[in-house]
Every structure is written in C-alpha cells, then in structure tokens.
Scaffold this motif. Sequence first.
Motif, PDB file in Angstrom:
ATOM      1  N   LEU A  58       0.810  -1.215  -0.149  1.00 16.25           N
ATOM      2  CA  LEU A  58      -0.024   0.002  -0.062  1.00 16.25           C
ATOM      3  C   LEU A  58       1.003   1.253   0.056  1.00 16.25           C
ATOM      4  N   VAL A  59       1.105   1.925  -1.225  1.00 17.55           N
ATOM      5  CA  VAL A  59       1.867   2.998  -1.346  1.00 17.55           C
ATOM      6  C   VAL A  59       1.135   4.231  -1.314  1.00 17.55           C
ATOM      7  N   GLY A  60       1.463   5.244  -0.705  1.00 21.60           N
ATOM      8  CA  GLY A  60       0.596   6.385  -0.740  1.00 21.60           C
ATOM      9  C   GLY A  60       0.708   7.330   0.726  1.00 21.60           C
ATOM     10  N   THR A  61      -0.186   8.363   0.597  1.00 17.50           N
ATOM     11  CA  THR A  61      -0.239   9.252   1.944  1.00 17.50           C
ATOM     12  C   THR A  61      -0.859   8.565   2.887  1.00 17.50           C
ATOM     13  N   PRO A  62      -0.743   9.072   4.141  1.00 15.88           N
ATOM     14  CA  PRO A  62      -1.803   8.434   5.270  1.00 15.88           C
ATOM     15  C   PRO A  62      -2.952   8.250   4.852  1.00 15.88           C
ATOM     16  N   GLU A  63      -3.486   9.259   4.192  1.00 11.18           N
ATOM     17  CA  GLU A  63      -4.958   9.034   3.931  1.00 11.18           C
ATOM     18  C   GLU A  63      -5.408   7.894   2.665  1.00 11.18           C
ATOM     19  N   GLN A  64      -4.342   8.037   1.742  1.00  7.91           N
ATOM     20  CA  GLN A  64      -4.427   6.675   0.836  1.00  7.91           C
ATOM     21  C   GLN A  64      -4.329   5.599   1.597  1.00  7.91           C
ATOM     22  N   VAL A  65      -3.264   5.292   2.389  1.00  3.46           N
ATOM     23  CA  VAL A  65      -3.252   4.156   3.017  1.00  3.46           C
ATOM     24  C   VAL A  65      -4.157   3.938   3.745  1.00  3.46           C
ATOM     25  N   ALA A  66      -4.771   4.683   4.628  1.00  2.00           N
ATOM     26  CA  ALA A  66      -5.965   4.491   5.346  1.00  2.00           C
ATOM     27  C   ALA A  66      -7.233   4.039   4.628  1.00  2.00           C
ATOM     28  N   ASP A  67      -7.254   4.779   3.608  1.00  2.00           N
ATOM     29  CA  ASP A  67      -8.651   4.322   2.546  1.00  2.00           C
ATOM     30  C   ASP A  67      -8.467   3.114   2.069  1.00  2.00           C
ATOM     31  N   GLU A  68      -7.239   2.401   1.697  1.00  2.00           N
ATOM     32  CA  GLU A  68      -7.217   0.958   1.382  1.00  2.00           C
ATOM     33  C   GLU A  68      -7.459   0.085   2.407  1.00  2.00           C
ATOM     34  N   ILE A  69      -6.906   0.508   3.674  1.00  2.00           N
ATOM     35  CA  ILE A  69      -7.093  -0.315   4.876  1.00  2.00           C
ATOM     36  C   ILE A  69      -8.685  -0.358   5.141  1.00  2.00           C
ATOM     37  N   GLN A  70      -9.270   0.653   5.023  1.00  2.00           N
ATOM     38  CA  GLN A  70     -10.759   0.784   5.351  1.00  2.00           C
ATOM     39  C   GLN A  70     -11.462   0.071   4.416  1.00  2.00           C
ATOM     40  N   TYR A  71     -11.118   0.095   3.173  1.00  3.18           N
ATOM     41  CA  TYR A  71     -11.873  -0.842   2.205  1.00  3.18           C
ATOM     42  C   TYR A  71     -11.609  -2.267   2.275  1.00  3.18           C
ATOM     43  N   TRP A  72     -10.602  -2.668   2.568  1.00  2.00           N
ATOM     44  CA  TRP A  72     -10.262  -4.159   2.935  1.00  2.00           C
ATOM     45  C   TRP A  72     -11.170  -4.461   4.030  1.00  2.00           C
ATOM     46  N   HIS A  73     -11.150  -3.564   5.193  1.00  2.00           N
ATOM     47  CA  HIS A  73     -11.828  -3.572   6.465  1.00  2.00           C
ATOM     48  C   HIS A  73     -13.342  -3.910   6.135  1.00  2.00           C
ATOM     49  N   GLU A  74     -13.764  -2.537   5.542  1.00  2.00           N
ATOM     50  CA  GLU A  74     -15.279  -2.333   5.435  1.00  2.00           C
ATOM     51  C   GLU A  74     -16.200  -3.243   4.381  1.00  2.00           C
ATOM     52  N   GLU A  75     -15.388  -3.130   3.106  1.00  2.00           N
ATOM     53  CA  GLU A  75     -16.042  -3.704   2.039  1.00  2.00           C
ATOM     54  C   GLU A  75     -15.674  -5.109   2.148  1.00  2.00           C
ATOM     55  N   VAL A  76     -14.429  -5.883   2.049  1.00  2.00           N
ATOM     56  CA  VAL A  76     -14.333  -7.117   2.101  1.00  2.00           C
ATOM     57  C   VAL A  76     -14.429  -7.949   3.244  1.00  2.00           C
ATOM     58  N   GLY A  77     -14.637  -7.059   4.654  1.00  2.00           N
ATOM     59  CA  GLY A  77     -14.716  -7.803   5.643  1.00  2.00           C
ATOM     60  C   GLY A  77     -13.802  -8.454   6.469  1.00  2.00           C
ATOM     61  N   VAL A  78     -12.544  -7.850   6.183  1.00  2.00           N
ATOM     62  CA  VAL A  78     -11.279  -8.287   6.982  1.00  2.00           C
ATOM     63  C   VAL A  78     -11.110  -8.009   8.100  1.00  2.00           C
ATOM     64  N   HIS A  79     -10.845  -8.474   9.228  1.00  2.00           N
ATOM     65  CA  HIS A  79     -10.904  -7.883  10.694  1.00  2.00           C
ATOM     66  C   HIS A  79      -9.748  -7.348  11.060  1.00  2.00           C
ATOM     67  N   GLY A  80      -8.702  -7.849  10.499  1.00  2.00           N
ATOM     68  CA  GLY A  80      -7.343  -7.266  10.898  1.00  2.00           C
ATOM     69  C   GLY A  80      -6.120  -7.238  10.235  1.00  2.00           C
ATOM     70  N   PHE A  81      -4.922  -6.583  10.386  1.00  2.00           N
ATOM     71  CA  PHE A  81      -3.979  -6.434   9.436  1.00  2.00           C
ATOM     72  C   PHE A  81      -2.555  -6.943   9.948  1.00  2.00           C
ATOM     73  N   ASN A  82      -1.990  -7.704   9.272  1.00  2.00           N
ATOM     74  CA  ASN A  82      -0.515  -7.849  10.018  1.00  2.00           C
ATOM     75  C   ASN A  82       0.497  -6.969   8.999  1.00  2.00           C
ATOM     76  N   VAL A  83       0.850  -5.910   9.655  1.00  2.00           N
ATOM     77  CA  VAL A  83       1.597  -4.852   9.009  1.00  2.00           C
ATOM     78  C   VAL A  83       3.189  -5.603   9.092  1.00  2.00           C
ATOM     79  N   LYS A  84       3.480  -5.906   7.518  1.00  6.60           N
ATOM     80  CA  LYS A  84       4.755  -6.434   7.583  1.00  6.60           C
ATOM     81  C   LYS A  84       5.724  -5.110   7.120  1.00  6.60           C
ATOM     82  N   GLU A  85       7.089  -5.471   7.677  1.00  6.52           N
ATOM     83  CA  GLU A  85       8.069  -4.747   7.634  1.00  6.52           C
ATOM     84  C   GLU A  85       8.751  -4.394   6.202  1.00  6.52           C
ATOM     85  N   VAL A  86       9.463  -3.519   5.795  1.00  8.37           N
ATOM     86  CA  VAL A  86      10.259  -3.610   4.751  1.00  8.37           C
ATOM     87  C   VAL A  86      11.591  -3.010   5.626  1.00  8.37           C
TER      88      VAL A  86
END
Length: 458
Positions: A371-399
């Motif tokens: 997920l590449v972008g501004t805080p708003e863009q990254v939050a948008d994608e996370i919110q989409y996965w959570h609210e539209e796809v129904g994923v409960h949580g995220f494992n944040v992987k490090e680079v």
Amino acid sequence: MSDHLRLNLFTMNAAEHVSPGSWTYPGDRSADYTDREYWTEVARTAERGGFDAVFFADVRGIYDVYGGDRDVAIEKAVQTPANDPQLVVPAMAEVTDDLGFAVTRSTTYTHPYQLAREFSTLDHLTDGRIALNVVTSYLESAAANLGLDERMDKGTRYDRADEFLDVCYALWEESWADDAVVRDRETGRYTDPSKVHAIDHEGEHFSVPGPHGCEPSPQRTPVLYQAGSSDRGREFAAANAEAVFASQPTEAGVREYMADVRSRAADHGRDPESLRFFIGVVPVVGETEAIAEAKHESYKDHVDVEATLALLSGFLDMDLSALDPDRKVEHIETEAIQGTMNAFTRSQPDREWTVREVAEFCGLGTTSPTLVGTPEQVADEIQYWHEEVGVHGFNVKEVVRPDSLSDFVDLVVPELRERGLVRAADADPRGDTLRERLLGEGQRRLRDDHPGKGKRTD
Ligand SMILES: Cc1cc2nc3c(=O)[nH]c(=O)nc-3n(C[C@H](O)[C@H](O)[C@H](O)COP(=O)(O)O)c2cc1C
C-alpha cells in the motif's frame, strides 16, 4: 461493518524476515534484532500505535532449496540467523500494558506437554496477552536436526498437529479446575488434589498421562492463530483457529478463502462469524504521494532478487534457480506452503506470472499487497479491506526496520483513529486479555463452541 480493526506487527526475531535485502537500506536497524532494547522499543512503538499484538514468525531449518545448497541463504541472511521469538516476550511485556504477543511454534518439532507448559507460563507472565500461531513447518532441512530422517509428508504433519492440539486442549482446559488452587496457609494445603485430573491421552503420536504441571493461566488456552492454505490446512484452521491469516494478494482470493474457511468452521459446529481474518499488508507511506513513491522506488532498489528466490524456493519446495526467469509459473501442489503457490496461480486466474515477476513482487513482503501513498490513501485502502471485504485485522509487514512500523504509527494510525477505526490512545483497551481484544470483552477463554473448550466443571 462498524467494528474497529485489529493491528499486528508481523516480524521475526531475525536479521531478515520477508523483505530480502532491505537490511542494506541506509539506517535500517534489523541487525539490532539480537538486542533486548531493540525489541522493547518495538513493543513501546506498537503499543503507542494501538496495535493489538506483535506477531512473531519463526522457522526451523535453513533455506537450502535454491541451487541445492545453503550458500545464498546464509550469505544474504534469508531468515537466518534467527533467534528464538518467545524468549524476548517477557522483556516486551514488561514495558507494555495491553500489547499482545503471537508466537509461532511448530507442532512437528516439539512435544505438546512441553509446549503447553511454556505457553501457560507466558500467559501467566503477560497476564493473558499470549497467542500461539500453530504451524507444521515446511523446510526439509529442519527434520534432520530434530531427530527425523526426513520431513514428514504434509498429511502426516497435519495428523500430528490435530493430535498435538488435542493433548494441549486437555492440558490447558481439562486438567486443573478453576478452584483447584486453594492456598490455605492454615492447613498447609496449596492445591486440592481432587481438582487436578490426569488426561490419559494415548494416541498415534503421543502418550501423555498428565496432569498439566501449571495452574490455569488467565486465558488457559492461548489465542490460536493459523495460516494453512492447502485443503488440509484450511480444515485445520476451520477446526482450531480463532484468528486466521489469509495470505492472498487479491481481493477475490481473500474472499474465497474467508468463505471457504467459514463454511468449514460451521461444519465443525462453530459460529463462522466468530473467526477473525487477518491479511498481510506492506505499507509504504509518505507525507505526500511523491515522497511515498520515491520511498517505494528506493525500497525496491534494495530488494535482493536472488535472496528473494532463495526464500521462495523454501516456501515452495522448488529450486527456482533451475527455472528460466521468463518462464510462466505453473500451479503445483507443494509439500511446503501452498498459499504462496496459490497466490500466483489460483487466486489470480486471469493473470500469468513469470518467475522474475514473482521474485520482484515478493521482494517487499512476499505475497501481501503493498500500500503506497499518503496516510489518507493508505488508510483508504485499509478501510476498504476492512469494511468492504470484511477483513478484521492487518498484519503489518516491515520493509525497513524500524521505519516501516514508526511510519505507520506516526502517519497512518492518527488517520485511522480520526476515522474511528483504531481506538484512541487513552481509550479503554476492551478487556484485559488478548482474546477479549480479538473477540469481545468478557471472552477471556475459548468460546463454548470451540472444539478445545473444556467441558469439565469440577
Ligand atoms: C502468512 C503465512 C505465514 C506463515 N508463517 C509461518 C512461520 O512463521 N513459520 C512456519 O514454519 N510456517 C509458517 N507458515 C506456514 C504455514 O502455517 C503452514 O504450515 C504451511 O503453509 C503448510 O501448510 P499449507 O500448505 O496448508 O499452508 C506461514 C504460512 C503463511 C501463509
């Protein structure tokens, strides 16, 4: 879905986890993984960011499939060297109040009586903040070091895992009654022996009479994570997991996986809605889009493609050095991690991947979306996965470490808090234990419909 989302940091007590080569990035502190202060700092940052848990991956064996030897893996720190994850947990727990810890353990290379004791101890020491990620291991090179002539086939590994958990459930849930410990100074009676029971387990793989050696811990059974993706792995997840790692890079793949595991869970008599699904994400965030994109480009420049191929060769149990980089990836059923294979075949039937493309994609966090972008863009994608796809949580992987975590905490979490998706820094943590934070306040112990739930009342 209006529920808050859950966050785990997905890491490894190793110089490199799933972004091979990134330890060379200027300022990266991965090499400090041997220091206690590195991990206490990670814990403090994760807690500050409202994370539910730090999730430790762990492997047995060396990645020696690529090229038929271990040279690339050793030279480039492909998940080796790695220290034991659970031994750093008490130090991290000491500097935090609410943060949980998910520790990966293999049912293939340990004994359930021993593991049950270790996790009861950790659950006591952390006041109920422990999860167990149950894996069956996949590297052939582990077997010889741990007393086996060869790796067990996958079916046998899962048979053993089924029985392994049965033994653990009996030890954790059935062996000691809640009121077994009386601690009566007058009579000198610490424990009521009539409330401590043998488990008398006699099976194909284990013989464990019991009783458990530890008194009941806050959660009794640790929160159970699982990430199986083969048919047998999904079945195992559906029967046992409270939280499941859906390791698919596409929405269609994640949806299919969740629906399938839920329907299997219902077949096991469980409420399918009680399972919590997590996906991995690789956030690359910057204050502006241009900063985020520049960061992404420089992260990609530090990906070590050969090391990535060595990692993937272990995941797939297939020597990728022998393949033409421009050859199309074809589906196989593997004795190692089926999910990695499915990610590039089954979950994206309309797209063909070459070996080279897979290696480039996987260099940053393997099979998870970046997920590449501004805080708003990254939050948008996370919110989409959570609210539209129904994923409960995220494992944040490090680079890059610790920047991937601190960027997320300092830039994305405030945005998620603003949207009500992550609890405010001063808000109630929703219960004392990790299970309550995952399943709801009051649910300190396994749900009644979980197959491991003890039925003993005395
Ligand atoms: C996202 C993800 C994370 C995993 N983490 C680990 C790990 O840390 N250690 C390990 O030995 N296996 C790990 N595995 C392997 C699996 O848990 C499982 O044992 C393996 O995938 C073989 O079973 P399967 O083909 O049913 O998935 C992971 C798998 C996935 C998909």
